[in-house]
Design a protein around this motif. Sequence first.
Motif: not given
Ligand code: SF4
Lengths: 378, 349
Positions: A322-326, A337-342, A344-346, A351-353, A361-363
Motif C-alpha cells: 500500500a505504500c506509495e513511497c516509490g 495520494d497514499c491511502k495510508l497517509f495520516g 495508518v502511517c504517521t 509504514m514507509g521510508s 516528502a510524507c513526513a
Molecule cells: S511513507 Fe506512509 S504515507 Fe508515505 S507513501 Fe509510504 S505508506 Fe504512504
Amino acid sequence: MKYIDEFRDGQVARALARAIHAEADPARTYHIMEFCGGHTHAISRYGLEDLLPGNVRMIHGPGCPVCVLPVGRVDAAIWLARQPGVTLCTYGDMLRVPGSKRLSLLKAKAEGCDIRMVYSTQDALKLAQSLPERQVVFFAIGFETTTPPTAVAIRQAAALGLANFSVFCNHVLTPSAITQILDSPEVRELGTVRLDAFIGPAHVSTIIGSAPYEYFAEEYQRPVVIAGFEPLDVLQAVRMLVRQLNDGRFDVENEFSRAVTRDGNAKAKALVADTFELRKSFEWRGLGLVPYSGLRIKECFAAFDAERRWDVPADSVADNKACECGAILRGVKKPTDCKLFGTVCTPENPMGSCMVSAEGACAAHWTYGRFRDMKADA
Amino acid sequence: MTLPRRTHPRPLDIASGRVDLTHGGGGRAMAQLVDELFVAAFDNEALNRGNDQAAFDVPGGRMVMTTDGYVISPLFFPGGDIGSLAVHGTVNDVAMAGAVPLSLSAGFIIEEGFPLADLKRVVDSMARASREAGVPVVTGDTKVVEKGKGDGLFITTAGIGMVPPGVDISGDKARPGDAILVSGTMGDHGVAVMSQRESLGFETAILSDSAALHTMVAQMVAAVPGIRTLRDPTRGGLAATLNEIAAQSGTGMLIRETDVPVRDAVRGACELLGLDPLYVANEGKLICICADADAERLLQVMRAHPLGRDAARIGTCEADPHHFVRMETGMGGVRVVDWLAGEQLPRIC
Ligand code: SF4
C-alpha cells in the motif's frame, strides 16, 4: 547570528514572491522538482508553497538519504545486527526506517540486538576502539555529502589496524538518480509526469561541484539551478528557473555560489575515489536498479567491508504494497495520494521510508502542511 | 526537637570515596551517608527529626501535589545540574497551578561506584536551590543499585503546595481569542545540555535557564487571578506544550515565528545541529494563556520580574476542530507546529 537572518528575511521573501508572481506566465504551468530532502524540508518548514502562484508547482524529489534505501538493505542491516558479536551503529533516522515484516532497527534493538545511534563516523570509530571484544559495523548511508567522512573513517581504521571495525556501505550518487527519473517511462514516454526544471542540491554540490549537472541539462533540456537550503535560496532558485523556462533556456545556474564551485571539492573527491568504486548497479527505493549509482569499498580496504566480512543477504525485497513511497520518490504521486497517509502511517508509526526523516516528502507534509488538506474537508 | 547527630568513627571520604552497595543496605554505612551528606545539606526541622516521613501543619483550602523523575546526561551542565533541576522542575510544576509551593521530597537512586564528591556536589546544589526557593526538602529516600543497573544518578522529587482562594488554572481552559504569552527566550536549557554532550563537541556560552518560577507566578496570580493556563515548556519545548494545551482545551492556536523570543546564540547552535528551537527544552520559562484583555497587564508583571524580562505575546488561540497549532513563519507562509515524532536529532545531510 546575522548570517542566518540575512537568508530568512521575511521582507525579502515577500519581494521575491511578488517577482515570481509577476514573471510567471499565467498561460502555462511550471513543474519544478526539488531534488533534495533539505529543500523539501525548507519548503514545508517555512510554508513557502503559500508564497508561490498556483501555476508554479513544487514536486518533491528522491534526495532524502534514508528514503531511498530499499527494504532489502534495511533487512540486510538487521541481519548484520543479529550476527553474534556484532554491534551495529548508524545515524538516528535510520533506526526507524521500516524493513520487511514490520521490523526496523529500532525493533531489533528492543529485541536485544546491540544497535547504537551515532552522530558521526568518528563516534563509530571510537565505539570500535572502546569495544575491542565486539565487531563494530557502521551502517553507512547518504549522498555525496556523507561519503567523505566514511572514507576518512575507513582510512583511519586501516591506519590504526582496527580489526573489529567495518562499514556496510550504502552510499549513493545524486546525478545518476536524476538521470533515472528523467529516463522513467512516466516522464519520457507516457508524459504523465511533467518535470520542467530542477533545483539542484546544496550540500552535495559543494562536494561534486556544478559540472555534473551540465550533462543532463543539455541532454534532457531541463534547466537546473543549484540552491542553498535557506528559504530565500529556494525562492530565488524558483525565480531563476521561471526565467529560464520563459526564455526557453536550459542552463546550469548556481544560486549557491557562496559555497558551490564548478568543480567542487577536489580533495574530498580524490579521497572518495581512492576509497570507493562504482557498483554496476544499486537498488533505490522507488527507482529500482539504477546503473552506476552506488559505491562499494575498494579491494585495498576489503578488510573493512562488512559485505566481504559477512555473507550479507543481497535480496531485493518488495515494499509494503500500500505504500506509495516509490511513486512519490519519482515525482509521480503526492503523499496525500497514499491511502495510508495520516491514518495508518504517521511519523510515530511509519509504514514507509518517506514518513521517517524530516526530509521525507510524507513526513514533511504531515508535520508542517497537513492543515491545508484538513481545512479543505473540515 | 532535633535528634543529636549520630557520630561515625571516620567521616565519609568525600574527596575520593565512591558509593557502594552498603550505602543502600540500611545499615550503618547508609545512616552515615544520610547524616553526613543529605541531612547536613538540607538541614531543616522536619527532616532533622529523622523519621521516614515529615509531619507538618497545612492551612485549609485546595492543595496540589506533583512528582517528577530526573534522568539527565550529563549530570552537570552550564547553569545547573541534576540537583538544582530536580528542585526547580518540581517547584515549577506546583507553581503552574498558581499554587504556593510548601515542601519537597527527594528520592535518590545511585549507581554503585558513583563518586561521593559528585554526589555531594549535586546534593549541595539541590540544597542551595531549595533554600533560595524557600521550599525545604522535608523527607527523602536513598537506594543504591548495582553497577550497570543505573546511569550514575537518578533523582525523583515530589512537591506540594497550596492554591490561593479563587484561583483555578488548568490546561483545559484556553478559549478562542485568548492570548498566548511566554515569559522569555526559548531553548536555552536544551542547548546548554546538548553543548556538554561530548560527541557533539561544540562550545557555547549558553547557560541553562533552570530557575524556580513560583515568585513570578505569585505576582501574576495576584495581578490577574483569572489566568486560564500556565505551563512550563520543558521536554519537547514550546511546540509540545502548546499542542498539549490545544488538545486539552480543544482549541487551535496561531503563533508568529518572529514574535517567539530566541537568543541569537541558541538559534545559531540549533542551526549547526539541525534542531528547531521550538522543540528544545526550557527549565525556567512558562507559557501563559489568558483573556486578551489581561495580556498587557500580565506582560508588565512578568517583565518587571528578573525571570520574565523577555516576556512576549506570541499568538492567539483560535477555533479549529482539528486543534492545530499553526505558525506564520518569518517568510510569511503558514505551517503546522506539530508534536515531535521521536527524539530531535541532529541532521545528517
Ligand atoms: S511513507 Fe506512509 S504515507 Fe508515505 S507513501 Fe509510504 S505508506 Fe504512504
